[in-house]
Design an enzyme around this catalytic site. Sequence first.
Site, PDB file in Angstrom:
ATOM      1  N   LEU A  89       0.681  -1.124  -0.174  1.00 39.56           N
ATOM      2  CA  LEU A  89      -0.129   0.221   0.077  1.00 39.56           C
ATOM      3  C   LEU A  89       0.807   1.302   0.123  1.00 39.56           C
ATOM      4  O   LEU A  89       1.696   1.391   0.682  1.00 39.56           O
ATOM      5  CB  LEU A  89      -1.167   0.138   1.277  1.00 39.56           C
ATOM      6  CG  LEU A  89      -1.897   1.315   1.503  1.00 39.56           C
ATOM      7  CD1 LEU A  89      -3.045   0.845   2.083  1.00 39.56           C
ATOM      8  CD2 LEU A  89      -1.058   2.172   2.391  1.00 39.56           C
TER       9      LEU A  89
ATOM     10  N   ASP B  10       0.323   8.646   1.573  1.00 37.81           N
ATOM     11  CA  ASP B  10       0.713  10.083   1.464  1.00 37.81           C
ATOM     12  C   ASP B  10       1.859  10.270   0.610  1.00 37.81           C
ATOM     13  O   ASP B  10       3.003   9.423   1.121  1.00 37.81           O
ATOM     14  CB  ASP B  10       0.863  10.730   2.685  1.00 37.81           C
ATOM     15  CG  ASP B  10      -0.290  10.432   3.684  1.00 37.81           C
ATOM     16  OD1 ASP B  10      -1.248   9.701   3.206  1.00 37.81           O
ATOM     17  OD2 ASP B  10      -0.272  10.872   4.909  1.00 37.81           O
TER      18      ASP B  10
ATOM     19  N   GLN C 158       4.488   7.309   1.960  1.00 33.96           N
ATOM     20  CA  GLN C 158       4.161   6.303   3.021  1.00 33.96           C
ATOM     21  C   GLN C 158       3.973   4.740   2.390  1.00 33.96           C
ATOM     22  O   GLN C 158       3.114   4.710   1.310  1.00 33.96           O
ATOM     23  CB  GLN C 158       2.857   6.918   3.587  1.00 33.96           C
ATOM     24  CG  GLN C 158       2.906   7.821   4.635  1.00 33.96           C
ATOM     25  CD  GLN C 158       3.545   7.509   5.728  1.00 33.96           C
ATOM     26  OE1 GLN C 158       3.133   6.942   6.732  1.00 33.96           O
ATOM     27  NE2 GLN C 158       4.734   7.886   5.958  1.00 33.96           N
TER      28      GLN C 158
ATOM     29  N   ARG D 210       0.755  15.052  14.465  1.00 31.76           N
ATOM     30  CA  ARG D 210       1.750  14.255  13.377  1.00 31.76           C
ATOM     31  C   ARG D 210       1.879  15.169  11.926  1.00 31.76           C
ATOM     32  O   ARG D 210       1.094  16.247  11.879  1.00 31.76           O
ATOM     33  CB  ARG D 210       1.216  12.927  12.993  1.00 31.76           C
ATOM     34  CG  ARG D 210      -0.147  12.727  12.464  1.00 31.76           C
ATOM     35  CD  ARG D 210      -0.593  11.449  11.990  1.00 31.76           C
ATOM     36  NE  ARG D 210      -2.161  11.332  11.961  1.00 31.76           N
ATOM     37  CZ  ARG D 210      -2.790  10.859  12.737  1.00 31.76           C
ATOM     38  NH1 ARG D 210      -2.429  10.578  14.147  1.00 31.76           N
ATOM     39  NH2 ARG D 210      -4.230  10.794  12.429  1.00 31.76           N
ATOM     40  N   ASP D 211       2.868  14.793  11.149  1.00 34.47           N
ATOM     41  CA  ASP D 211       2.807  15.159   9.812  1.00 34.47           C
ATOM     42  C   ASP D 211       3.631  16.452   9.821  1.00 34.47           C
ATOM     43  O   ASP D 211       3.013  17.432   9.068  1.00 34.47           O
ATOM     44  CB  ASP D 211       1.438  15.352   9.016  1.00 34.47           C
ATOM     45  CG  ASP D 211       0.488  13.879   9.415  1.00 34.47           C
ATOM     46  OD1 ASP D 211       1.319  12.779   9.592  1.00 34.47           O
ATOM     47  OD2 ASP D 211      -0.419  13.950   9.325  1.00 34.47           O
TER      48      ASP D 211
ATOM     49  N   GLU E 249      -5.182  16.461   9.312  1.00 32.22           N
ATOM     50  CA  GLU E 249      -3.802  15.510   8.980  1.00 32.22           C
ATOM     51  C   GLU E 249      -3.036  16.579   7.823  1.00 32.22           C
ATOM     52  O   GLU E 249      -3.546  17.337   7.063  1.00 32.22           O
ATOM     53  CB  GLU E 249      -4.379  14.203   8.415  1.00 32.22           C
ATOM     54  CG  GLU E 249      -4.905  13.413   9.607  1.00 32.22           C
ATOM     55  CD  GLU E 249      -4.927  11.838   9.190  1.00 32.22           C
ATOM     56  OE1 GLU E 249      -4.408  11.016   9.738  1.00 32.22           O
ATOM     57  OE2 GLU E 249      -5.288  11.608   8.103  1.00 32.22           O
TER      58      GLU E 249
HETATM   59  C1  FRU Z   1      -2.781  10.349   6.181  1.00 33.97           C
HETATM   60  C2  FRU Z   1      -2.078   9.860   7.478  1.00 33.97           C
HETATM   61  C3  FRU Z   1      -1.233  10.724   8.284  1.00 33.97           C
HETATM   62  C4  FRU Z   1      -0.115   9.653   8.622  1.00 33.97           C
HETATM   63  C5  FRU Z   1      -0.045   8.709   7.573  1.00 33.97           C
HETATM   64  C6  FRU Z   1       0.017   7.289   8.228  1.00 33.97           C
HETATM   65  O1  FRU Z   1      -3.147   9.689   5.385  1.00 33.97           O
HETATM   66  O2  FRU Z   1      -3.236   9.371   8.254  1.00 33.97           O
HETATM   67  O3  FRU Z   1      -1.865  11.770   9.143  1.00 33.97           O
HETATM   68  O4  FRU Z   1       1.220  10.304   9.077  1.00 33.97           O
HETATM   69  O5  FRU Z   1      -1.336   8.792   6.880  1.00 33.97           O
HETATM   70  O6  FRU Z   1       0.419   6.493   7.220  1.00 33.97           O
END
Ligand code: FRU
Length: 476
Positions: A38, A41, A57, A159-160, A216
């Site tokens: 998968l 992001d 990701q 996060r992020d 996010e």
């Molecule tokens: C957004 C998210 C982010 C997180 C990531 C985890 O799609 O949920 O907030 O960092 O994906 O994969």
Amino acid sequence: MKHNELVQKANEEVQKQHNTVMSDDYRLHYHLMPPVGLINDPNGFIQWKGTYHLFYQWMPFKTGHGAKFWGHYTSPDLVNWTHEQIALTPSDWYDKNGCYSGSAISTKDELMLFYTGNVKDAEGNRETYQCLATSKDGLNFEKKGPVLELPEGYTAHFRDPKVWKKDDVYYMIIGAQSVDIKGHAALFQSSDLLNWELLGNIAGSTDENNMGYMWECPDLFELDGQDVLLFSPQGIDAQGMLYNNVYQCGYYIGKLDYESAKLSHGEFYELDRGFEFYAPQTTLDENGRRIVVGWMGVPDQNEDKHPTIAHKWIHCLTIPRVLHVRDGKLIQTPVVELEQMRGNEVSFGNVALVNELKELEGVSGEVLELKVEVEKLSGHFEMLIRDHARIVYNQTEGIFTLERHSFADGKTESRSCKLNELHSLRIYLDTSSIEIFVNDGEEVFTARIYPYKNCRKIAFGSKNEAVVSVTKWDLR
Ligand code: FRU
């Protein structure tokens, strides 16, 4: 597990599933995908020493979410991409349940990645650490560990990090949930990228204006004299044609006062009006362009129903698009480099459509770009795409619609937006995706589509009268 073991395990999975993945007719031709598993992001998007780096990701071991890796692509031109070695693995105590999303920034001689270390205990309680990893060659990254721990006032949904520099100060914006369960964008500053001070929430959900329980992937940048905050809020209810996906993605335009850490801003607008678009990230490239790439997916939105799962992979990223502000809204246009992919041009001028659906000789295919100029229109225009998706402009009501057969249940589903006039469409089709740029990027619809293989048919029509000019290019 150690970094090297995780890298080896992931690479073995890529090898093991290679034939299964590659035998999928829905593998895309010019969109970034995971080699297996998968993708979600886009992360760490940057042009560094001439080369574009785009991390992502990645869950190598299944087509669901979990302890994410950072996969890594590089490109000299945003068209030709090389899949590089894995950049980050969830190998340390502070990121053992995932190297979550983040961004890149370069200093004199280093490429730096800021990301969220996701940690969960046996009961599923979450911890979050904002971490740093650095590289001298842009390929091998050395983790430096957490640089920022969770401040008071927030839950562990924090996060992020997106990092940038302004007037010799570094800033970081983080997607956050306050203890009263509201989404916010939290701003930090630093002089050395290692010590970070909280300035405050520049924007967020309030009792008066519900903007969700979590934000996010915030991104903040200056564009055409304005400040833009791009973010993906969760917990906003659908309102007519608005906010129809499970989670939203959009922006505020305004002015950020760095002193008071407040963004004065206008309305929230969705960046994309299609079915699959989330967690976009921008970068300012060496030509001064603000380029955005999004995830062509939405969390929890029928993710387990994509047919590609049978071939052990899921999701992809969008094409890169240049952003501008026009009349108080963001407009998006595909980066000009994508024109390099064009071949076999076929074009028709002034095609009259009078209460009919028409195919045009040579205007068909699975992987192509279409430019449609609307020369004249009374009432209604539509396009059929590969017997699977349909684009409809209802001029009388001023509504533009994308329909498709749902990959979850086969029923027809749609996304629409208000549109006063239709001048032009630019459509990027890949084997299993569509990106529609309406009126030079005034609105964009992004979606996965899963038509029958070998169905190449494209048709143009009107229930009243329309005159259009059409150009098609096959894309390599
Ligand atoms: C957004 C998210 C982010 C997180 C990531 C985890 O799609 O949920 O907030 O960092 O994906 O994969």
